[in-house]
Scaffold this motif. Structure first.
Motif, mmCIF file in Angstrom:
data_model
loop_
_atom_site.group_PDB
_atom_site.id
_atom_site.type_symbol
_atom_site.label_atom_id
_atom_site.label_comp_id
_atom_site.label_asym_id
_atom_site.label_seq_id
_atom_site.Cartn_x
_atom_site.Cartn_y
_atom_site.Cartn_z
ATOM 1 N N UNK A 412 0.850 -1.193 0.000
ATOM 2 C CA UNK A 412 0.000 0.000 0.000
ATOM 3 C C UNK A 412 0.890 1.250 0.000
ATOM 4 N N UNK A 414 0.486 4.238 -1.428
ATOM 5 C CA UNK A 414 -0.113 5.548 -1.158
ATOM 6 C C UNK A 414 -0.242 5.770 0.352
ATOM 7 N N UNK A 415 -0.401 4.655 1.094
ATOM 8 C CA UNK A 415 -0.372 4.759 2.552
ATOM 9 C C UNK A 415 1.009 5.261 3.004
ATOM 10 N N UNK A 417 3.049 6.933 1.285
ATOM 11 C CA UNK A 417 3.212 8.316 0.822
ATOM 12 C C UNK A 417 2.564 9.329 1.765
ATOM 13 N N UNK A 418 1.430 8.952 2.332
ATOM 14 C CA UNK A 418 0.733 9.870 3.239
ATOM 15 C C UNK A 418 1.577 10.167 4.475
ATOM 16 N N UNK A 419 2.421 9.216 4.868
ATOM 17 C CA UNK A 419 3.353 9.447 5.982
ATOM 18 C C UNK A 419 4.581 10.213 5.487
ATOM 19 N N UNK A 421 5.142 12.172 2.931
ATOM 20 C CA UNK A 421 4.979 13.563 2.499
ATOM 21 C C UNK A 421 5.143 14.520 3.685
ATOM 22 N N UNK A 422 4.816 14.024 4.855
ATOM 23 C CA UNK A 422 4.941 14.866 6.063
ATOM 24 C C UNK A 422 6.390 14.980 6.523
ATOM 25 N N UNK B 246 -1.124 17.431 2.228
ATOM 26 C CA UNK B 246 -1.320 16.360 3.206
ATOM 27 C C UNK B 246 -2.734 15.761 3.061
ATOM 28 N N UNK B 249 -2.876 13.571 0.055
ATOM 29 C CA UNK B 249 -2.155 12.298 0.247
ATOM 30 C C UNK B 249 -2.989 11.327 1.079
ATOM 31 N N UNK B 250 -3.705 11.860 2.055
ATOM 32 C CA UNK B 250 -4.483 10.988 2.938
ATOM 33 C C UNK B 250 -5.715 10.425 2.219
ATOM 34 N N UNK B 252 -5.926 9.985 -0.982
ATOM 35 C CA UNK B 252 -5.399 9.024 -1.966
ATOM 36 C C UNK B 252 -5.048 7.696 -1.293
ATOM 37 N N UNK B 253 -4.531 7.774 -0.090
ATOM 38 C CA UNK B 253 -4.132 6.523 0.584
ATOM 39 C C UNK B 253 -5.360 5.660 0.849
ATOM 40 N N UNK B 256 -6.661 3.916 -2.463
ATOM 41 C CA UNK B 256 -5.899 2.820 -3.084
ATOM 42 C C UNK B 256 -6.353 1.439 -2.621
ATOM 43 N N UNK B 257 -7.151 1.380 -1.538
ATOM 44 C CA UNK B 257 -7.559 0.069 -1.024
ATOM 45 C C UNK B 257 -8.251 -0.768 -2.102
ATOM 46 N N UNK B 287 1.450 7.741 -8.297
ATOM 47 C CA UNK B 287 1.207 6.614 -7.384
ATOM 48 C C UNK B 287 1.089 5.280 -8.125
ATOM 49 N N UNK B 289 -0.664 2.639 -7.509
ATOM 50 C CA UNK B 289 -2.000 2.057 -7.637
ATOM 51 C C UNK B 289 -2.985 3.068 -8.200
ATOM 52 N N UNK B 293 -7.084 3.903 -7.675
ATOM 53 C CA UNK B 293 -7.378 5.189 -7.028
ATOM 54 C C UNK B 293 -8.323 6.019 -7.890
ATOM 55 N N UNK B 351 -2.143 11.152 10.261
ATOM 56 C CA UNK B 351 -2.825 10.588 9.085
ATOM 57 C C UNK B 351 -3.277 9.150 9.359
ATOM 58 N N UNK B 352 -4.282 8.724 8.621
ATOM 59 C CA UNK B 352 -4.868 7.412 8.862
ATOM 60 C C UNK B 352 -3.857 6.260 8.891
ATOM 61 N N UNK B 353 -2.865 6.206 7.992
ATOM 62 C CA UNK B 353 -1.941 5.058 8.035
ATOM 63 C C UNK B 353 -1.207 4.931 9.375
#
Lengths: 433, 433
Positions: A412, A414-415, A417-419, A421-422, B246, B249-250, B252-253, B256-257, B287, B289, B293, B351-353
């Motif tokens: 995953x 993009x997951x 990436x979300x981290x 990018x920060x 940010x 990115x979140x 998008x993450x 991608x699921x 990205x 995926x 997405x 972020x969620x991840x």
């Protein structure tokens, strides 16, 4: 009432093939009802009420006048008993109330669990000929204690189009003034999906017949449910300190529920077993519901002679009974020997009906061996939890590599990436300026 | 990615007809699989694994040699990340642990709630091409913390007949050494009813595809399940303090699921909405995926412009999202504005991840609006409660009239008798002497 040894009982249990819980014919009827209610809404409810309850209604809602009328029909000593039971149930369930909590960690990290009551709950109360005011207390009070704002009851009308007055008075006692005259799978469908009159709820609780139980199974997932209840059961462990007359009375009380109810006694000597059996036969003849009791005991009643108390508890845990009475010396010492039971009643003066109506703990209990994994209805059934996660920039930067490593392992990106990018753009907070 | 006003969004939600959650065709396949496994047991599992996973197995159980091999294939920095994640998850879930409690009342009355861990839990981990070591941690650790003794994992084998090494290493990390190479509805049936190799469990948890989800619904009641999971969702509330890069990115993450995943942003101005949309388009191209997405965002992605923050929280509560990120000024102050959400992530660095893999709270969360009534997976999912009731003779005698009154009102006269016999024959304790 058969007398068995523990070995014979265990062998029987092993040999019995697992029941087929998915009854396709019942399901197709129930699904048809659900579909029809989703489509035709109130009209379908009226139609099914005429068809199944033999009542033609013009209004589903119980009126204020009907509540007033009920209050006049009900005896004063019933109100006294109801009020005391309500107080006991409230006190016990208040002890179940959970609070939100938070934990602070280093680098400004905050984690927590927010506890929020459900918004809307629907309570199903069986009706028709029978009246279950105690179910009203047991299903509504935990929801109230949890903080649920909107609680409605659905219950099938009597043949005169009215609702049993004891049920109405119990509802008033616990502050529910919205009662719909509808029962069966159609009531469950209405609560799950909504009609013009009945609003969709978040959770449906309460006992019901096979149609109600299957309808609850079908709507489960779209809405929460408490459990799928089966026939009621009792298991009494009795040693020589248990008066056979009391044990017999308790087994008989369980057997009167219906023919599929199950009453089992586990004891340690042949003599006690015989004494209990004799008492059952003696007392049974005088009971109003002896026809039901006889059939129930014939089909599902046993007295089991265990080799000793250790063996007795093995049998108890094999059964995982809804109600367990320990009528033995020093019963409190044996709480830890019980692995699975809905409710445990200790000593000779704690018969099951005390719990059904009065003591405080809930009488909605896991049946049919589900005490292996399920709990009594409680305040925890009327809240949901939300996790809270707050990381600071520093804390996240320290964890970046580890989080992205796991995310990439799972494919995953993009997951990751979300981290990342920060970390790569730590000053992005000016983007909107 | 569409940009909508809050009014447009609410209207769309109202107009959409409720989804038909009961898919008869899928159900008949799933029911067939369940029946076949109940009858043919291991042989059926082998047969379905050959049919669906294209693997001919001789042994369902992962061997010690396979565990060792996995440990050698996995990178050191994965182990480091896994160990830290495990520690965080354990720490958070320890805070959820419930204790048994008792309350003493006058006249020797004792009431209480006994908390007992489940005995046997089965964890389903999706497999095949994908690998989800994080699901192993999130499903097993709360069970371990609860005190569950017997935890087994089932997961479908890869085309080479083996299990993904990261999954095996994660299982070893949390102390699970019993892993069966079987997936789909057949794995759920095996865990629910048992086969020669796989023992029946008390509860089945873990994510899975549509077959797994339907099988869980069918076995529910015979065995406990965690939830019926739907597609994953995120909702981000963003004000002018949220960096659009940010936020993008979140979203998008989440997207991608899979194509049915849903990513929604609620913001307060048109300008922020546009900035986020531009960032999404810019980042998406890079990205891996991006095909998934794109489809996911086209079908289920929206940026909603709310009138103000109050309006934004109304939308959030309408959605009841699985994941909610509050990327607004002073997010902690708004926790109480959230009525329904699986997990709430506060600020620009949560972020969620972070929650999916690392922070500690569980990543198994209620989807598809079920956060209205359901909770994250937790320690509470792996225990059951039993009520304790002990009355003294004095206490019962004082309550006799009230209990018998309610019992008689319900027509249950043998219940009344079980209480009354203790009043009428108070010296029955000598019966066995």
């Amino acid at each position: 009432m058969r007398i068995l040894t523990s070995g014979e009982f265990i062998n029987e249990t092993k040999d019995s093939s697992p029941s087929e819980s998915n009854d396709i014919k019942l399901d197709s009827t129930v699904l048809e009802v659900i579909k029809h209610v989703r489509k035709e809404k109130d009209a379908a409810l009226m139609q099914y009420t005429e068809q199944f309850d033999d009542v033609k209604l013009t209004n589903l809602l119980v009126s204020e006048a009907e509540f007033r009328e009920a209050r006049e029909l009900v005896e004063e000593d019933f109100i006294t008993a109801l009020t005391q039971a309500t107080e006991n149930i409230k006190e016990f369930h208040l002890a179940q109330k959970e609070q939100s909590w938070f934990m602070e960690k280093e680098n400004g990290v905050l984690l927590g669990q927010k506890v929020t009551p459900l918004e809307k709950v629907g309570v199903y109360i069986p009706g028709g000929k029978a009246a279950y005011p105690s179910s009203v207390l047991m299903d509504v009070i935990p929801a109230r204690v949890a903080g649920v704002n909107k609680i409605v009851i659905t219950t099938p009308p009597q043949s005169n189009g009215k609702i049993n007055p004891y049920v109405l008075v119990a509802a008033e006692e616990v502050g529910v003034d919205t009662i719909y005259k509808v029962g069966g799978a159609q009531a469950i469908a209405a609560l799950a999906y909504g009609t013009e009159t009945i609003k969709k709820v978040d959770k449906i609780v309460g006992p019901g017949n096979a149609f109600v139980a299957r309808a609850k199974k079908w709507v489960y997932g779209d809405v929460a449910i408490d459990m799928i209840a089966g026939p009621s059961e009792i298991c009494v462990v009795a040693d020589e300190t248990a008066p056979p007359s009391y044990v017999a009375a308790d087994l008989l009380s369980q057997a009167e529920h219906d023919e599929s109810a199950s009453a089992i006694c586990v004891t340690t000597t042949k003599e006690i077993a015989k004494n209990i059996k004799n008492e059952i036969e003696r007392q049974m003849e005088k009971l109003e519901r002896k026809d039901i009791i006889k059939k129930s005991l014939e089909q599902n009643g046993s007295i089991i002679i265990a080799n000793n108390l250790l063996d007795a508890f093995d049998i108890v845990n094999e059964i995982a009974p809804e109600h367990l009475q320990l009528m033995i010396q020093n019963p409190t010492d044996y709480i830890s020997s019980v692995k699975h039971a809905g409710a445990i009643f200790l000593g000779n003066y704690s018969p099951e009906p005390l719990g059904d109506y009065f003591a405080g703990p809930n009488h909605t209990l896991p049946t049919n061996g589900t005490a292996r994994f399920a709990s009594p209805l409680g305040v925890y059934d009327f809240v949901k939890r939300s996790s809270i996660i707050r990381y600071s920039q520093d804390a996240l930067l320290l964890a970046t590599d580890q989080i992205t490593k796991i995310a990439r392992t799972e494919g995953l990106t993009a997951h990751a990436n979300s981290i990342k990018i920060r970390k790569d753009y730590p000053h992005a907070s000016c983007e909107n300026k």
